[in-house]
Design an enzyme around this catalytic site. Structure first.
Site: not given
Length: 355
Positions: A261, A290, A309
């Site tokens: 994270r 994001e 990601h």
């Protein structure tokens, strides 16, 4: 038994339905709903804001309310399950989430209504651990930068770390967090003959030593590691775990890897450490926002590898997850010993009627 499965663009309701029938039995009645944002961009945006702010900000499909009042079990992955849905689930005995995090579930509301919430631990441990090791090698050996340069017609042999480019052999890797993914990373690194340090205040030294690793303080890990790889969960206690003070302790040749994270690392402190060459480099798969801004400092730094990601996003991981979840729900119903139920301390787990 009646089950509501709620699919999303990554894991359809049809695949969830097949898993329910294979694990819980063909006689189970399955109601299917799919969460269908307008496009992929909207899906990832909605998913991101739910991750940060909880299920109340999400936009679940209204079709859920056509079925939720009559089902015994709800199975989903990323769809936000808010308080309104939980209040309507009058007969529900368990909510199952095909992921390790439960940010998209209103656990407080579920607890209030006596509904256990079961997550799926280790569901993408293989995918993320593979990717983590790959990023270590990619950043140290300039694989991404070499590829990009050659695509631009440049035969480039030297990069920002040219004075200390090394091999994995004999390096010290520090793992911050030693859960499912941390264990897998340690196992996969053994073939490289590295030394592994672990910082995890929730794991006993004997367990860590049994895996051929050494339990140390965060300070010692930062001082001694050639690679620092993040594998902790994000919480109020772990937010900003790696900041300016920790970067000051690191070797100038150290690399930091984050597939967990973004919030575990202080963003501005990392940017400064890379800009000032206080560390050797970084490989980042998770972001504070994001997608990131087009002018984010990482876009021009020559000592960071960045990806959008991707670490846990494999078809194998997604397709395997509902089976792991449903097997765990079935086991809990039979044995009455919850392992993956996040509100087990507050909810009396009575799932025997699901058998």
């Amino acid at each position: 038994m009646k089950t509501l499965v709620i699919g999303d663009p990554l894991l359809s309701s049809e695949k969830l339905k097949i898993a329910v029938h294979e694990i819980m039995g063909e006689e189970v009645e399955v109601c299917c709903v799919d969460w269908k944002p307008a496009n992929d961009e909207e899906f990832w945006y909605l998913r991101s804001i739910v991750e940060k702010n909880g299920p109340s900000v999400g936009k679940p499909p209204q079709e859920i309310f056509d079925y939720v009042g009559e089902v015994d079990m709800i199975i989903t992955q990323h769809t936000p399950i808010n308080e309104q849905i939980i209040e309507a689930a009058k007969k529900c005995k368990v909510i199952g989430v095909c992921r390790a995090g439960v940010e998209n579930i209103d656990v407080t509301a579920a607890t209030k209504h006596g509904i256990p919430v079961c997550r799926t631990m280790g569901r993408n441990a293989n995918a993320v651990s593979d990717y983590t090791v790959a990023l270590m090698i990619t950043e140290m050996r300039n694989i991404g930068r070499g590829h990009a340069a050659l695509k631009q017609g440049e035969w480039k042999k030297q990069y920002s770390n040219y004075e200390f480019v090394g091999d994995m052999y004999g390096k010290t890797v520090g793992l911050v967090g030693f859960g499912y993914i941390g264990h897998c990373v340690a196992k996969k690194l053994k073939g490289f003959d590295v030394n592994i340090l672990v910082y995890d205040p929730f794991v006993k030294a004997e367990e860590i030593e049994a895996q051929g690793c050494k339990l140390v303080s965060l300070e010692e890990l930062c001082e001694k590691s050639d690679f620092i790889s993040m594998h902790a969960r994000l919480s109020d206690e772990t937010r900003g775990l790696i900041g300016t003070a920790q970067f000051e302790l690191m070797k100038p040749t150290a690399y930091i890897i984050n597939t967990a994270r973004a919030g575990l690392i202080d963003e501005q402190a990392l940017i400064a450490a890379l800009q000032d060459k206080k560390i050797g480099g970084a490989a980042i798969d998770v972001w504070w926002v994001e997608p990131p801004a087009k002018n984010h400092p990482f876009m021009t730094l020559d000592n960071v590898t960045i990806t959008p990601h991707l670490a846990g996003s494999t078809k194998d991981a997604f397709n395997r997850t509902p089976y792991l979840l449903l097997e765990e729900i079935k086991r809990t119903a039979q044995e009455g010993k919850p392992r993956w139920i996040v509100n087990a301390k507050d909810v009396s787990v009575e799932l025997n009627t699901l058998q």
